[in-house]
Design a protein around this motif. Sequence first.
Motif, PDB file in Angstrom:
ATOM      1  N   GLY A   1      -0.386  -5.169   1.416  1.00 38.85           N
ATOM      2  CA  GLY A   1      -1.824  -5.258   1.220  1.00 38.85           C
ATOM      3  C   GLY A   1      -2.587  -5.179   2.533  1.00 38.85           C
ATOM      4  N   VAL A   2      -2.042  -5.802   3.582  1.00 36.68           N
ATOM      5  CA  VAL A   2      -2.673  -5.725   4.902  1.00 36.68           C
ATOM      6  C   VAL A   2      -2.585  -4.310   5.456  1.00 36.68           C
ATOM      7  CG1 VAL A   2      -2.636  -6.625   7.255  1.00 36.68           C
ATOM      8  CG2 VAL A   2      -2.160  -8.155   5.339  1.00 36.68           C
ATOM      9  N   ALA A   3      -1.454  -3.634   5.198  1.00 39.09           N
ATOM     10  CA  ALA A   3      -1.275  -2.264   5.688  1.00 39.09           C
ATOM     11  C   ALA A   3      -2.083  -1.246   4.909  1.00 39.09           C
ATOM     12  CB  ALA A   3       0.205  -1.893   5.628  1.00 39.09           C
ATOM     13  N   MET A   4      -2.735  -1.686   3.825  1.00 38.81           N
ATOM     14  CA  MET A   4      -3.522  -0.772   3.002  1.00 38.81           C
ATOM     15  C   MET A   4      -4.599  -0.071   3.825  1.00 38.81           C
ATOM     16  SD  MET A   4      -3.704   0.299  -0.126  1.00 38.81           S
ATOM     17  CE  MET A   4      -2.776  -1.000  -0.927  1.00 38.81           C
ATOM     18  N   ARG A   5      -5.130  -0.751   4.826  1.00 38.99           N
ATOM     19  CA  ARG A   5      -6.207  -0.178   5.616  1.00 38.99           C
ATOM     20  C   ARG A   5      -5.735   1.040   6.403  1.00 38.99           C
ATOM     21  NH1 ARG A   5     -10.096  -3.796   9.613  1.00 38.99           N
ATOM     22  NH2 ARG A   5     -11.597  -2.154  10.116  1.00 38.99           N
ATOM     23  N   ARG A   6      -4.464   1.077   6.740  1.00 33.84           N
ATOM     24  CA  ARG A   6      -3.946   2.152   7.581  1.00 33.84           C
ATOM     25  C   ARG A   6      -3.303   3.269   6.765  1.00 33.84           C
ATOM     26  NH1 ARG A   6      -3.513  -2.791   9.491  1.00 33.84           N
ATOM     27  NH2 ARG A   6      -4.134  -3.285  11.639  1.00 33.84           N
ATOM     28  N   ARG A   7      -2.499   2.900   5.768  1.00 35.31           N
ATOM     29  CA  ARG A   7      -1.796   3.915   4.962  1.00 35.31           C
ATOM     30  C   ARG A   7      -1.896   3.525   3.493  1.00 35.31           C
ATOM     31  NH1 ARG A   7       3.577   6.099   7.857  1.00 35.31           N
ATOM     32  NH2 ARG A   7       2.945   7.811   6.522  1.00 35.31           N
ATOM     33  N   PRO A   8      -3.030   3.795   2.859  1.00 34.64           N
ATOM     34  CA  PRO A   8      -3.256   3.292   1.503  1.00 34.64           C
ATOM     35  C   PRO A   8      -2.282   3.829   0.461  1.00 34.64           C
ATOM     36  CG  PRO A   8      -5.012   4.802   2.177  1.00 34.64           C
ATOM     37  CD  PRO A   8      -4.204   4.504   3.396  1.00 34.64           C
ATOM     38  N   ARG A   9      -1.943   5.112   0.542  1.00 31.13           N
ATOM     39  CA  ARG A   9      -1.068   5.674  -0.493  1.00 31.13           C
ATOM     40  C   ARG A   9       0.347   5.110  -0.390  1.00 31.13           C
ATOM     41  NH1 ARG A   9      -1.844   9.852  -3.781  1.00 31.13           N
ATOM     42  NH2 ARG A   9      -3.702  10.441  -2.616  1.00 31.13           N
ATOM     43  N   THR A  10       0.895   5.080   0.817  1.00 32.86           N
ATOM     44  CA  THR A  10       2.242   4.540   1.007  1.00 32.86           C
ATOM     45  C   THR A  10       2.289   3.056   0.662  1.00 32.86           C
ATOM     46  OG1 THR A  10       2.646   6.146   2.771  1.00 32.86           O
ATOM     47  CG2 THR A  10       4.101   4.238   2.678  1.00 32.86           C
ATOM     48  N   ALA A  11       1.274   2.311   1.114  1.00 28.60           N
ATOM     49  CA  ALA A  11       1.236   0.886   0.818  1.00 28.60           C
ATOM     50  C   ALA A  11       1.110   0.633  -0.680  1.00 28.60           C
ATOM     51  CB  ALA A  11       0.070   0.238   1.560  1.00 28.60           C
ATOM     52  N   GLY A  12       0.328   1.481  -1.373  1.00 31.31           N
ATOM     53  CA  GLY A  12       0.200   1.322  -2.813  1.00 31.31           C
ATOM     54  C   GLY A  12       1.512   1.526  -3.536  1.00 31.31           C
ATOM     55  N   ALA A  13       2.258   2.552  -3.156  1.00 29.57           N
ATOM     56  CA  ALA A  13       3.567   2.784  -3.774  1.00 29.57           C
ATOM     57  C   ALA A  13       4.512   1.623  -3.482  1.00 29.57           C
ATOM     58  CB  ALA A  13       4.161   4.098  -3.265  1.00 29.57           C
ATOM     59  N   ALA A  14       4.478   1.100  -2.248  1.00 35.51           N
ATOM     60  CA  ALA A  14       5.340  -0.029  -1.886  1.00 35.51           C
ATOM     61  C   ALA A  14       4.989  -1.268  -2.694  1.00 35.51           C
ATOM     62  CB  ALA A  14       5.229  -0.308  -0.391  1.00 35.51           C
ATOM     63  N   ILE A  15       3.687  -1.472  -2.926  1.00 32.79           N
ATOM     64  CA  ILE A  15       3.270  -2.612  -3.748  1.00 32.79           C
ATOM     65  C   ILE A  15       3.839  -2.497  -5.156  1.00 32.79           C
ATOM     66  CG2 ILE A  15       1.260  -3.601  -4.914  1.00 32.79           C
ATOM     67  CD1 ILE A  15      -0.293  -3.231  -2.326  1.00 32.79           C
ATOM     68  N   GLY A  16       3.787  -1.309  -5.733  1.00 33.83           N
ATOM     69  CA  GLY A  16       4.354  -1.114  -7.062  1.00 33.83           C
ATOM     70  C   GLY A  16       5.844  -1.385  -7.090  1.00 33.83           C
ATOM     71  N   ILE A  17       6.569  -0.929  -6.062  1.00 37.51           N
ATOM     72  CA  ILE A  17       8.015  -1.156  -5.989  1.00 37.51           C
ATOM     73  C   ILE A  17       8.316  -2.651  -5.909  1.00 37.51           C
ATOM     74  CG2 ILE A  17      10.049  -0.837  -4.520  1.00 37.51           C
ATOM     75  CD1 ILE A  17       8.895   1.921  -3.780  1.00 37.51           C
ATOM     76  N   ILE A  18       7.555  -3.365  -5.091  1.00 38.34           N
ATOM     77  CA  ILE A  18       7.807  -4.795  -4.906  1.00 38.34           C
ATOM     78  C   ILE A  18       7.501  -5.578  -6.179  1.00 38.34           C
ATOM     79  CG2 ILE A  18       7.034  -6.848  -3.660  1.00 38.34           C
ATOM     80  CD1 ILE A  18       6.651  -5.047  -1.200  1.00 38.34           C
ATOM     81  N   VAL A  19       6.417  -5.244  -6.858  1.00 38.88           N
ATOM     82  CA  VAL A  19       6.096  -5.929  -8.116  1.00 38.88           C
ATOM     83  C   VAL A  19       7.203  -5.712  -9.139  1.00 38.88           C
ATOM     84  CG1 VAL A  19       4.514  -5.969 -10.073  1.00 38.88           C
ATOM     85  CG2 VAL A  19       3.605  -5.934  -7.752  1.00 38.88           C
ATOM     86  N   ALA A  20       7.727  -4.491  -9.224  1.00 48.69           N
ATOM     87  CA  ALA A  20       8.828  -4.219 -10.149  1.00 48.69           C
ATOM     88  C   ALA A  20      10.068  -5.019  -9.763  1.00 48.69           C
ATOM     89  CB  ALA A  20       9.148  -2.724 -10.156  1.00 48.69           C
TER      90      ALA A  20
END
Length: 616
Positions: A124-143
């Motif tokens: 979430g903190v890295a969202m400011r720098r790489r939103p698309r990659t961070a978003g995919a990583a967030i989905g992976i972690i939630v799963a």
Amino acid sequence: MFSLYSDYDDEGYCIYMFRELAARGGLYDRVFSQYGPFYMLSFGLPARLFGFDWTWTSARFTALALWIACTALAGLILMMLCRRFLVVLLGEAAVFFLLEPLTWEPMHPGTPSTLLILGLVACGVAMRRRPRTAGAAIGIIVAALALTKINIGIFMAVAVAFATIASSWTRGPVQRKLRLILDVALVALGPALILSYGYAPWKATFACVYVTAAVALIYTSRAWDRNDSGKGGRTGGASPVASPVASPVAMATGAAAAGALVLMVALATGSSPGGLIDGILLRPTAHGRYANVPVDISTIWVFWLLAIPATRKGLERLASTKGGARFRRKVAAFRILGGLILLAGATGSLPAHGIAFLPLSVLALMPPPKGSSNEITNRASGDLFAHRLLVAVAVLSTLQVFPVAGAQVAPGLVGALLCALVAVDQGMAEWLSAREQSIGRPIAAATLALAVLLCALVAVPAGRLTYTWITRYQAGEDVSLNGADRVRLDPTEVTDLRWIASTLHDNCAELVTVPGIESFYMLARIEPPTGYNAPGPMMLKGPEQQAIIDKLDASEGPVCALTHPGPFPSTARLVIDVETNELSPVDTPKLLENYVKQPGWRLLGERRGYEVWVRG
């Protein structure tokens, strides 16, 4: 880590889930587990591929590595959100010592779950720098969290959805309705879970504290809306820096890919679709019926309920006040004081339970007052998604301490601790920026005093804990049993463990433990009768208990039973009825409990409450 053994033996339970999965395969069909396939495969599959056995030693070294990784990740989050190295350093130390209770049960899913939650916040903190990659990583972690412990996965999914919708710049009717639904869900989730297994005064108190924190989060989050609308902002006409928002498509894609991969691996290693449904959804949802360990929160929640209107009024004033230097310093002092109280509560420096101070987590999200410098305003606006996610994670993480508030309390407070440090750092930044000319002696003295207080809040409990670790390990004696290298325990405890292990090894061809005390299979070098190993027989279905009995009855050699009262009396638990396979309250033990009480068993001895029985 290497000087403690807990009698309830969740450590042995986890170790033998991994060992049995490596030996038998067929998770949930041939091997019992109440935890998800991601957790099980992450630690069981490498043992199967590389041919090593999980032991006390390997489990504790792995748990130590995860513990250090959690600390490092917390430091990374603070480094990206805070401006002061002292806050980052103290934060790492505070997180490290806060998570010490995880050493009570090495390899319990609480440790990897904490690492994943911190990884979620870091993304979430890295969202400011790489939103698309961070978003995919967030989905992976939630799963991954959902496939470790389904309840934590749901909590974090709600936190991510809340931060995403609240930070969206689109304010159409659909978004407004969706946001309202999420707000209601966020508030209702805690009481619905906590009160779902019946009423108790401590449950009502816990639910009230949670609701107060959730409502405060919603109020504070919505206080940013008038600034996000582009009508001047807090910088005297300049629009604040936009906070990037994760793409729902990227998050959904990451979650779907990770979930599909884990499920395919589970199916390939012998799990059935029905077994996966049972292990991921059905067994975990029944866990709260077995036992409850209360969250001991005092009636301080009444104060928080009364503070909700005051919080709302304060936020409205922040949004409308022009904000002179004196007023901004008052706001900064309020934020610093609240952050210090929350930090003291989370680290155990106050007599009240840390969760009682949960509503103060919203201070990490509180908007800066008008008149704040462009640097402070832009930084706060740019990291708005991260701050919303952090506070939402802090509020929802506390729900994982239900229904058993044991070692789970520590990971449940990690988010609140990070919020406390972020609030203190933001308050210090606002305090220093509000000076008119130079720092001056009063402000310099106040800053120094604050630094000393911060150090004391972390150093005092950390020093006590470090002293306890060192003295306990130095006074201990090597266990010197199979799989227990480097573990040192109290000499009396070591003597008893050696007697139990040698007695079992010398007298048993088969062994059953009631309740599940799986470590003694390893210490006595005896294989369990089946892969259905659980902390208590009440967690096993009738056919699973009967399979164990049939294997014991078929033994040609002597059969031993190791019994121990455990942390909860059997009469306070719920067991699964043999006829219906349904959970029902009982006043007398069943199946395995009755099996070890049948005539024909002979007591070999008793140590530390453990009784060794033999038959045949």
